[in-house]
Motif scaffolding. Structure first.
Motif, mmCIF file in Angstrom:
data_model
loop_
_atom_site.group_PDB
_atom_site.id
_atom_site.type_symbol
_atom_site.label_atom_id
_atom_site.label_comp_id
_atom_site.label_asym_id
_atom_site.label_seq_id
_atom_site.Cartn_x
_atom_site.Cartn_y
_atom_site.Cartn_z
ATOM 1 N N ILE A 14 -27.796 72.254 -4.508
ATOM 2 C CA ILE A 14 -29.004 72.012 -3.734
ATOM 3 C C ILE A 14 -29.458 70.588 -4.036
ATOM 4 O O ILE A 14 -30.213 70.355 -4.982
ATOM 5 C CB ILE A 14 -30.111 73.028 -4.069
ATOM 6 N N PRO A 15 -28.977 69.602 -3.296
ATOM 7 C CA PRO A 15 -29.278 68.208 -3.606
ATOM 8 C C PRO A 15 -30.771 67.939 -3.721
ATOM 9 O O PRO A 15 -31.566 68.393 -2.901
ATOM 10 C CB PRO A 15 -28.660 67.451 -2.417
ATOM 11 N N ALA A 16 -31.153 67.218 -4.779
ATOM 12 C CA ALA A 16 -32.532 66.795 -5.016
ATOM 13 C C ALA A 16 -33.483 67.959 -5.218
ATOM 14 O O ALA A 16 -34.692 67.789 -5.139
ATOM 15 C CB ALA A 16 -33.043 65.915 -3.869
ATOM 16 N N ALA A 17 -32.950 69.155 -5.508
ATOM 17 C CA ALA A 17 -33.831 70.305 -5.661
ATOM 18 C C ALA A 17 -33.620 71.062 -6.960
ATOM 19 O O ALA A 17 -34.574 71.584 -7.509
ATOM 20 C CB ALA A 17 -33.663 71.272 -4.482
ATOM 21 N N ASN A 18 -32.391 71.155 -7.458
ATOM 22 C CA ASN A 18 -32.201 72.012 -8.632
ATOM 23 C C ASN A 18 -31.527 71.293 -9.800
ATOM 24 O O ASN A 18 -30.685 71.837 -10.484
ATOM 25 C CB ASN A 18 -31.436 73.289 -8.265
ATOM 26 N N GLY A 19 -31.953 70.058 -10.037
ATOM 27 C CA GLY A 19 -31.557 69.399 -11.275
ATOM 28 C C GLY A 19 -32.293 70.031 -12.443
ATOM 29 O O GLY A 19 -33.423 70.497 -12.295
ATOM 30 N N HIS A 20 -31.669 70.085 -13.597
ATOM 31 C CA HIS A 20 -32.274 70.741 -14.754
ATOM 32 C C HIS A 20 -32.253 69.807 -15.955
ATOM 33 O O HIS A 20 -31.297 69.066 -16.168
ATOM 34 C CB HIS A 20 -31.519 72.026 -15.100
ATOM 35 N N GLY A 21 -33.308 69.872 -16.746
ATOM 36 C CA GLY A 21 -33.355 69.059 -17.955
ATOM 37 C C GLY A 21 -34.590 69.397 -18.765
ATOM 38 O O GLY A 21 -35.546 69.984 -18.256
ATOM 39 N N THR A 22 -34.570 69.027 -20.023
ATOM 40 C CA THR A 22 -35.751 69.169 -20.858
ATOM 41 C C THR A 22 -36.740 68.061 -20.532
ATOM 42 O O THR A 22 -36.406 67.068 -19.883
ATOM 43 C CB THR A 22 -35.372 69.088 -22.338
ATOM 44 N N ALA A 23 -37.973 68.211 -20.996
ATOM 45 C CA ALA A 23 -38.978 67.169 -20.790
ATOM 46 C C ALA A 23 -38.519 65.862 -21.425
ATOM 47 O O ALA A 23 -38.685 64.769 -20.853
ATOM 48 C CB ALA A 23 -40.321 67.609 -21.370
ATOM 49 N N ARG A 24 -37.916 65.945 -22.607
ATOM 50 C CA ARG A 24 -37.432 64.742 -23.286
ATOM 51 C C ARG A 24 -36.320 64.067 -22.467
ATOM 52 O O ARG A 24 -36.281 62.842 -22.352
ATOM 53 C CB ARG A 24 -36.922 65.090 -24.686
ATOM 54 N N ALA A 25 -35.436 64.874 -21.884
ATOM 55 C CA ALA A 25 -34.344 64.313 -21.089
ATOM 56 C C ALA A 25 -34.862 63.661 -19.816
ATOM 57 O O ALA A 25 -34.384 62.589 -19.411
ATOM 58 C CB ALA A 25 -33.332 65.412 -20.750
ATOM 59 N N ILE A 26 -35.842 64.299 -19.171
ATOM 60 C CA ILE A 26 -36.422 63.717 -17.961
ATOM 61 C C ILE A 26 -37.127 62.408 -18.284
ATOM 62 O O ILE A 26 -36.998 61.414 -17.557
ATOM 63 C CB ILE A 26 -37.383 64.716 -17.298
ATOM 64 N N ALA A 27 -37.872 62.375 -19.383
ATOM 65 C CA ALA A 27 -38.545 61.134 -19.796
ATOM 66 C C ALA A 27 -37.520 60.045 -20.078
ATOM 67 O O ALA A 27 -37.744 58.869 -19.751
ATOM 68 C CB ALA A 27 -39.419 61.390 -21.019
ATOM 69 N N ALA A 28 -36.385 60.419 -20.680
ATOM 70 C CA ALA A 28 -35.348 59.429 -20.972
ATOM 71 C C ALA A 28 -34.733 58.889 -19.691
ATOM 72 O O ALA A 28 -34.472 57.684 -19.571
ATOM 73 C CB ALA A 28 -34.266 60.053 -21.860
ATOM 74 N N LEU A 29 -34.506 59.773 -18.711
ATOM 75 C CA LEU A 29 -33.919 59.328 -17.447
ATOM 76 C C LEU A 29 -34.860 58.385 -16.713
ATOM 77 O O LEU A 29 -34.454 57.335 -16.221
ATOM 78 C CB LEU A 29 -33.592 60.547 -16.586
ATOM 79 N N TYR A 30 -36.139 58.741 -16.665
ATOM 80 C CA TYR A 30 -37.123 57.848 -16.050
ATOM 81 C C TYR A 30 -37.323 56.586 -16.890
ATOM 82 O O TYR A 30 -37.757 55.557 -16.380
ATOM 83 C CB TYR A 30 -38.453 58.580 -15.873
ATOM 84 N N GLY A 31 -37.006 56.693 -18.178
ATOM 85 C CA GLY A 31 -37.118 55.521 -19.038
ATOM 86 C C GLY A 31 -36.195 54.397 -18.613
ATOM 87 O O GLY A 31 -36.464 53.227 -18.915
ATOM 88 N N ILE A 32 -35.119 54.730 -17.914
ATOM 89 C CA ILE A 32 -34.224 53.686 -17.398
ATOM 90 C C ILE A 32 -34.969 52.829 -16.384
ATOM 91 O O ILE A 32 -34.838 51.601 -16.375
ATOM 92 C CB ILE A 32 -32.977 54.317 -16.755
ATOM 93 N N ALA A 86 -46.239 49.080 -17.507
ATOM 94 C CA ALA A 86 -46.768 49.589 -18.773
ATOM 95 C C ALA A 86 -45.666 49.875 -19.775
ATOM 96 O O ALA A 86 -45.937 50.105 -20.956
ATOM 97 C CB ALA A 86 -47.581 50.863 -18.530
ATOM 98 N N GLY A 87 -44.404 49.886 -19.302
ATOM 99 C CA GLY A 87 -43.285 50.166 -20.190
ATOM 100 C C GLY A 87 -43.264 51.591 -20.694
ATOM 101 O O GLY A 87 -42.915 51.847 -21.846
ATOM 102 N N VAL A 88 -43.625 52.542 -19.824
ATOM 103 C CA VAL A 88 -43.737 53.933 -20.266
ATOM 104 C C VAL A 88 -43.113 54.866 -19.228
ATOM 105 O O VAL A 88 -43.129 54.586 -18.023
ATOM 106 C CB VAL A 88 -45.222 54.298 -20.505
ATOM 107 N N SER A 89 -42.548 55.961 -19.722
ATOM 108 C CA SER A 89 -42.060 57.029 -18.842
ATOM 109 C C SER A 89 -42.572 58.355 -19.380
ATOM 110 O O SER A 89 -42.953 58.470 -20.547
ATOM 111 C CB SER A 89 -40.532 57.039 -18.771
ATOM 112 N N LEU A 90 -42.566 59.371 -18.524
ATOM 113 C CA LEU A 90 -43.066 60.682 -18.905
ATOM 114 C C LEU A 90 -42.216 61.757 -18.250
ATOM 115 O O LEU A 90 -41.789 61.616 -17.100
ATOM 116 C CB LEU A 90 -44.531 60.829 -18.478
ATOM 117 N N GLY A 91 -41.957 62.822 -18.973
ATOM 118 C CA GLY A 91 -41.302 63.997 -18.410
ATOM 119 C C GLY A 91 -42.108 65.228 -18.764
ATOM 120 O O GLY A 91 -42.585 65.365 -19.892
#
Length: 239
Positions: free
Chosen positions: A103-121, A200-205
């Motif tokens: 399900i493209p763009a709908a059912n990706g899975h990750g922990t809050a820490r992993a999501i914050a790391a991905l957005y950290g890029i 701000a140099g910040v990401s959040l998950g």
């Protein structure tokens, strides 16, 4: 969430995927039913589902919502495979069948820490820690606004017009991802969220153990974003 934006950014930066090319250049069958002018970038920003006269950058292809549904049904084999996926209810989203579905763009899975790391890029302008993942130019392209409109794909989840970059929503005047209008993020099923603010140099998950009813701006997510921005203001006085 960001899983539909970040993986495509390097493809565009390295010349592997031309975001301004017609989708039909890679998928000739897609040109059927008047969609020959739809560009790859449009698939990342919902304008093929936007028909608002107020859209600042409307795609040359336009159709009604019912026409879009009819067109979607013609896009075999991808939609045919999607039709075999489990339905998108809160209970089903916690099943193994949902996690295994495509399900493209709908059912990706990750922990809050992993999501914050991905957005950290994105927050790190292409870098995460000591690792360079994207070029600064590729990371910035994610924030290229595609025009403010009433979103006909997820419009019921928003109070008014919104603007999507190449896969992520801009915070804009709604301040959905903080006071910086150039911050970007994406809300997820049940109330989850990821955001990046390069200035701000910040990401959040944020993920949750109780599904909520909101498509966007779940009150729990909004409270976390407000708390983060308050903390940043206390630290620097600039956010």
């Amino acid at each position: 969430m960001v899983e539909r934006a970040v993986p495509r950014a390097p493809c565009g930066a390295f010349g592997l995927l031309d975001l301004d090319a017609p989708v039909a250049a890679n998928w000739p069958e897609f040109a059927a039913a008047g969609k020959a002018s739809v560009l790859v970038r449009h698939l990342l920003s919902h304008p093929t589902g936007r028909g608002s006269p107020g859209c600042a950058k409307r795609t040359r292809w336009s159709s009604s919502t019912t026409e879009q549904a009819a067109i979607f049904s013609q896009l075999a084999p991808v939609p045919l495979a999607a039709l075999t996926n489990p339905v998108a209810g809160a209970r089903e989203a916690n099943t193994a069948a949902w996690r295994a579905a495509e399900i493209p763009a709908a059912n990706g899975h990750g922990t809050a820490r992993a999501i914050a790391a991905l957005y950290g890029i994105v927050a790190g302008r292409g870098s995460y820690g000591t690792h360079r993942v994207l070029s600064p130019e590729a990371a910035e392209r994610v924030r290229e606004g595609q025009g403010a409109c009433r979103d006909l794909v997820l419009g019921t989840g928003f109070k008014g017009e919104t603007e999507i970059g190449l896969g992520l929503w801009l915070s804009g005047s709604h301040r959905s991802y903080g006071p910086n209008p150039r911050a970007v993020g994406h809300d997820g099923f049940g109330g989850s969220c990821g955001l990046a603010d390069p200035e701000a140099g910040v990401s959040l998950g944020y993920v949750m153990n109780r599904m909520g009813p909101h498509i966007a701006d779940d009150p729990r997510k909004t409270a976390l974003v407000d708390a983060l921005c308050s903390a940043l203001r206390g630290r620097s006085g600039t956010v």
